[in-house]
Design an enzyme around this catalytic site. Structure first.
Site, PDB file in Angstrom:
ATOM      1  N   ARG A 135       0.999  -1.148   0.043  1.00 32.04           N
ATOM      2  CA  ARG A 135       0.049   0.051  -0.043  1.00 32.04           C
ATOM      3  C   ARG A 135       0.983   1.146   0.045  1.00 32.04           C
ATOM      4  NH1 ARG A 135      -2.124  -3.350   4.077  1.00 32.04           N
ATOM      5  NH2 ARG A 135      -4.345  -4.306   3.618  1.00 32.04           N
ATOM      6  N   LYS A 160      -2.723  -1.803   7.482  1.00 26.85           N
ATOM      7  CA  LYS A 160      -4.084  -1.482   7.639  1.00 26.85           C
ATOM      8  C   LYS A 160      -4.473  -2.123   8.890  1.00 26.85           C
ATOM      9  CE  LYS A 160      -8.535  -1.138   4.996  1.00 26.85           C
ATOM     10  NZ  LYS A 160      -9.194  -1.600   3.914  1.00 26.85           N
ATOM     11  N   HIS A 226      -2.531   1.896  -6.313  1.00 31.74           N
ATOM     12  CA  HIS A 226      -3.305   0.768  -6.133  1.00 31.74           C
ATOM     13  C   HIS A 226      -3.486  -0.262  -7.200  1.00 31.74           C
ATOM     14  CE1 HIS A 226      -5.853  -1.537  -3.477  1.00 31.74           C
ATOM     15  NE2 HIS A 226      -6.707  -1.798  -4.423  1.00 31.74           N
ATOM     16  N   ARG A 229      -0.292  -2.448  -7.098  1.00 32.92           N
ATOM     17  CA  ARG A 229      -0.711  -3.372  -6.001  1.00 32.92           C
ATOM     18  C   ARG A 229      -1.884  -4.704  -6.296  1.00 32.92           C
ATOM     19  NH1 ARG A 229      -1.517  -4.607  -0.062  1.00 32.92           N
ATOM     20  NH2 ARG A 229      -3.594  -4.665   0.417  1.00 32.92           N
ATOM     21  N   HIS A 252      -3.814  -9.118   4.618  1.00 38.15           N
ATOM     22  CA  HIS A 252      -5.086  -9.321   5.109  1.00 38.15           C
ATOM     23  C   HIS A 252      -4.822 -10.279   6.343  1.00 38.15           C
ATOM     24  CE1 HIS A 252      -6.552  -8.363   0.803  1.00 38.15           C
ATOM     25  NE2 HIS A 252      -6.223  -7.506   1.165  1.00 38.15           N
ATOM     26  N   TYR A 261      -6.653 -17.909   7.245  1.00 41.37           N
ATOM     27  CA  TYR A 261      -7.003 -18.829   6.060  1.00 41.37           C
ATOM     28  C   TYR A 261      -6.849 -20.069   6.187  1.00 41.37           C
ATOM     29  CZ  TYR A 261      -7.748 -13.774   4.765  1.00 41.37           C
ATOM     30  OH  TYR A 261      -8.395 -12.249   4.660  1.00 41.37           O
TER      31      TYR A 261
END
Length: 285
Positions: A135, A160, A226, A229, A252, A261
Site C-alpha cells: 500500500r 491496515k 493501487h 498492488r 489481510h 485462512y
C-alpha cells in the site's frame, strides 16, 4: 466564546485520537478520522445522527463520493461511540458501494512503466508497489532497518488496522534496493525520502501518486499506485499462486496470526515469490 469552543474541540480531538490509538487504528486512519471530526466541529454540528446526516448531505453536495462518505460515517460512528452515544452511532448506516476492483495492468504495461522511470528511487518505488504488493502508506513508512538484507525480506509495520507482516523479496529486488541505497547521501532512517526539500523528510503519499501518474502518462496509461498492488495480486494468481497466500502477502492477516485462512509459513511465502518471478520478468532478468 468561539475561541473557547476551539480549545474544547482541540481537547476532544486529542482525546479521540488517543482512543483510536488504543483501539488499534492505524496512524493513517487516526489522521483521517480526526480530520473529518474537526470539519464536523467547524460546521457547528452536534453529536447526533440528525446533524451527522446534514453534514453528510453537505459533503455529498460538494462532490464527495459514496466511498469517501463511508469513511466519514465510520469516523463519526467511532466518535459517537467514544462519547458513549452508541444509539446515535447505530442510526448511521453506510451506503452500499458497488464491489469493483481496479483494472489490472498487463505484465507488458508494468514493464513499460518501470522502464521510463527517471532515477533509481522512482524505479524502486514502482518495483515495490508491484513486486511486493505494498500500500502507499506502507511504502512511505518503510525504514532502511525494515529491510533484512541477509535473509531477503521486508518487515511492513503498521499496515491496515495497525497490522505488521513479513514479505519475502526476490534477490533481484533486493539488489535494486542495495543499488538505490548506494546513491543516498543523507542520514534519514526512511527507505524513501523527498528530493526537493532541504530536510530529507520521508516520502509523502502525494509524491507517490504523482510519480506513478507521471510515468503512466509517459506510456499512455492512466495508472494509480493501487493498480500496481492489484496487478501484483492478479499476476500472482495467474501464475498459480494460492489465493490464501496472496491474501497474506497483501496484508489481510496479522503477522501474529497464522491460521486465519490456512497455515502459511514464511517458507511458503518465499516459494510463492520465487515461483512468480514478477521482478525478474519486468527487468528482463
Amino acid at each position: 466564546m468561539k475561541e473557547r469552543e476551539e480549545i474544547v474541540n482541540s481537547d476532544i480531538l486529542e482525546e479521540f485520537a488517543t482512543y483510536l490509538e488504543l483501539e488499534g487504528k492505524s496512524k493513517n486512519t487516526i489522521r483521517m478520522y480526526t480530520y473529518y471530526l474537526s470539519k464536523f466541529f467547524e460546521e457547528g454540528y452536534s453529536p447526533t445522527a440528525r446533524d451527522a446526516l446534514k453534514f453528510l448531505a453537505k459533503l455529498r453536495k460538494s462532490g464527495y463520493s459514496i466511498r469517501s462518505l463511508n469513511l466519514v460515517i465510520q469516523a463519526l460512528k467511532s466518535y459517537f461511540k467514544f462519547e458513549g452515544l452508541d444509539s446515535e452511532a447505530e442510526k448511521l448506516k453506510n451506503p452500499k458501494i458497488p464491489k469493483s476492483l481496479p483494472k489490472s495492468l498487463t505484465e507488458d504495461e508494468v514493464k513499460k512503466i518501470v522502464s521510463v522511470a527517471d532515477n533509481l528511487r522512482d524505479k524502486l518505488i514502482l518495483l515495490l508497489l508491484y513486486g511486493a504488493g505494498l500500500r502507499v502508506s506502507e511504502l512511505c513508512n518503510l525504514k532502511i532497518e525494515d529491510v533484512n538484507f541477509e535473509k531477503s525480506f521486508l518487515i511492513v509495520r503498521g499496515g491496515k488496522g495497525g497490522k505488521d507482516r513479513v514479505i519475502p523479496i526476490s534477490k533481484t529486488l533486493l539488489f535494486e534496493i542495495e543499488r538505490y541505497l548506494k546513491t543516498r547521501k543523507d542520514n534519514s532512517p526512511y527507505l524513501f525520502v523527498e528530493k526537493r526539500r532541504n530536510r530529507k523528510d520521508k516520502l509523502s503519499p502525494k509524491t507517490v501518486w504523482m510519480l506513478v501518474k507521471k510515468y503512466g502518462k509517459k506510456v499512455g496509461l492512466n495508472v494509480t499506485p493501487h493498480q500496481l498492488r492489484h496487478s501484483f495480486a492478479t499476476h500472482m494468481l495467474e501464475r498459480g499462486v494460492d489465493i490464501r497466500i496472496i491474501q497474506e502477502l497483501l496484508g489481510h492477516a496479522n503477522l501474529s496470526t497464522t491460521q486465519i485462512y490456512t497455515k502459511v509459513t514464511t517458507k511458503h511465502l518465499r516459494e510463492a515469490i520465487e515461483k512468480a518471478k514478477l521482478i525478474e520478468t519486468i527487468l528482463g532478468g
